[in-house]
Design an enzyme around this catalytic site. Structure first.
Site, mmCIF file in Angstrom:
data_model
loop_
_atom_site.group_PDB
_atom_site.id
_atom_site.type_symbol
_atom_site.label_atom_id
_atom_site.label_comp_id
_atom_site.label_asym_id
_atom_site.label_seq_id
_atom_site.Cartn_x
_atom_site.Cartn_y
_atom_site.Cartn_z
ATOM 1 N N CYS A 121 1.221 -1.589 -0.063
ATOM 2 C CA CYS A 121 -0.347 -0.356 0.010
ATOM 3 C C CYS A 121 1.085 0.700 -0.126
ATOM 4 O O CYS A 121 1.537 1.326 -1.442
ATOM 5 C CB CYS A 121 -0.719 -0.018 1.661
ATOM 6 S SG CYS A 121 -2.595 1.350 0.902
ATOM 7 N N HIS A 221 -3.311 -4.929 1.086
ATOM 8 C CA HIS A 221 -2.386 -5.233 2.053
ATOM 9 C C HIS A 221 -2.750 -7.169 2.144
ATOM 10 O O HIS A 221 -3.947 -7.568 2.466
ATOM 11 C CB HIS A 221 -3.501 -4.621 2.637
ATOM 12 C CG HIS A 221 -3.180 -3.419 3.079
ATOM 13 N ND1 HIS A 221 -2.058 -2.674 4.161
ATOM 14 C CD2 HIS A 221 -4.259 -2.139 2.755
ATOM 15 C CE1 HIS A 221 -1.842 -1.522 4.533
ATOM 16 N NE2 HIS A 221 -3.226 -1.646 3.359
ATOM 17 N N GLU A 223 -1.243 -8.784 3.782
ATOM 18 C CA GLU A 223 -1.207 -8.930 5.157
ATOM 19 C C GLU A 223 -2.919 -9.390 5.876
ATOM 20 O O GLU A 223 -2.979 -10.446 6.730
ATOM 21 C CB GLU A 223 -0.194 -8.367 6.964
ATOM 22 C CG GLU A 223 -1.257 -7.114 7.070
ATOM 23 C CD GLU A 223 -1.411 -6.260 5.770
ATOM 24 O OE1 GLU A 223 -1.797 -4.757 5.991
ATOM 25 O OE2 GLU A 223 -0.715 -5.746 4.720
#
Length: 241
Positions: A121, A221, A223
């Site tokens: 990001c 993202h 994660e």
């Protein structure tokens, strides 16, 4: 340092540096300046077989890049538009000058050492800015909607088409649903970067640095889904090649 062994969970697991926030935070009885990062970042590094190390947002911390095997530029607040020669948009967030300087120094050292890099990001945007590119400071002005960040504090699902054969597509496929939370995006692309994914509205969603084994950035993202470690696993695999 990482070995050339094939066991990703062995004793010589790659060490991954994660850039962090410098923010005021309250917890328990404390309210003070902190260095922090959502636990999803170290969690996914662990899940992929690496050892995460948090790098504070201080330029001096760039020296630690000499002791890691891969670098992740994490998400976070807007980059100071002065970094790419632009006037501040009314909706651009407050500058984090020290973090900007620290991440640029860390990235430069990682590129010098030719270790793998993943920008997430803001990290994608930092990769572009540090190499000479620019940003769209408020994406709804360019695309006419706020679908990439419809609700502050919540991630939005975005469909992304990736270029077959690219490093990111090789890891995750050519059409994926990803988790986004951004109101800025890439504008003028830095020399050497190649666009390898876009959203349906044309927003750049992934780039790769040409002629480097693994220097990539994604606007989403990864994660946020600890069960999907493919992109992080690709970063770790690149430390062994």
């Amino acid at each position: 340092m990482a070995s050339n062994g094939s066991d990703p969970h062995g004793p010589d697991r790659p060490v991954v540096g994660l850039t962090t926030y410098g923010e005021r935070a309250a917890y328990g009885v404390w309210d003070h300046d902190t260095v922090l990062l959502p636990s999803t970042y170290p969690d996914i590094v662990f899940a992929a077989g690496g050892i995460p190390v948090l790098l504070p947002p201080r330029p001096q911390a760039a020296a630690a890049v000499d002791r890691i095997d891969a670098l992740v530029l994490s998400g976070g607040p807007d980059i100071d538009p002065q970094r790419y020669g632009a006037d501040r948009h009314p909706l651009t967030g407050a500058a984090r000058a020290e973090r900007d300087a620290a991440e640029i120094a860390m990235l430069q050292r990682a590129l010098e050492r030719e270790i793998p890099v993943l920008g997430v990001c803001r990290g994608l945007q930092m990769l572009n800015v540090a190499l000479g590119g620019t940003l769209v400071q408020h994406l709804p002005d360019a695309v006419g909607h706020n679908g990439h960040n419809p609700t502050p504090g919540k991630f939005a699902t975005t469909m992304v088409d990736l270029v077959p054969g690219g490093r990111v597509a090789t890891a995750v496929g050519t059409t994926v649903a990803v988790q986004c939370h951004h109101h800025q995006a890439l504008d003028r692309l830095a020399d050497g970067l190649v666009v390898t994914a876009r959203a349906g509205d044309g927003t750049v969603e992934a780039v790769e640095l040409d002629e480097r084994p693994f220097v990539v950035g994604v606007q989403w993202h990864p994660e946020q889904d600890a069960t999907d470690i493919r992109l992080m696993a690709a970063l770790l695999a690149a430390t062994r090649t």
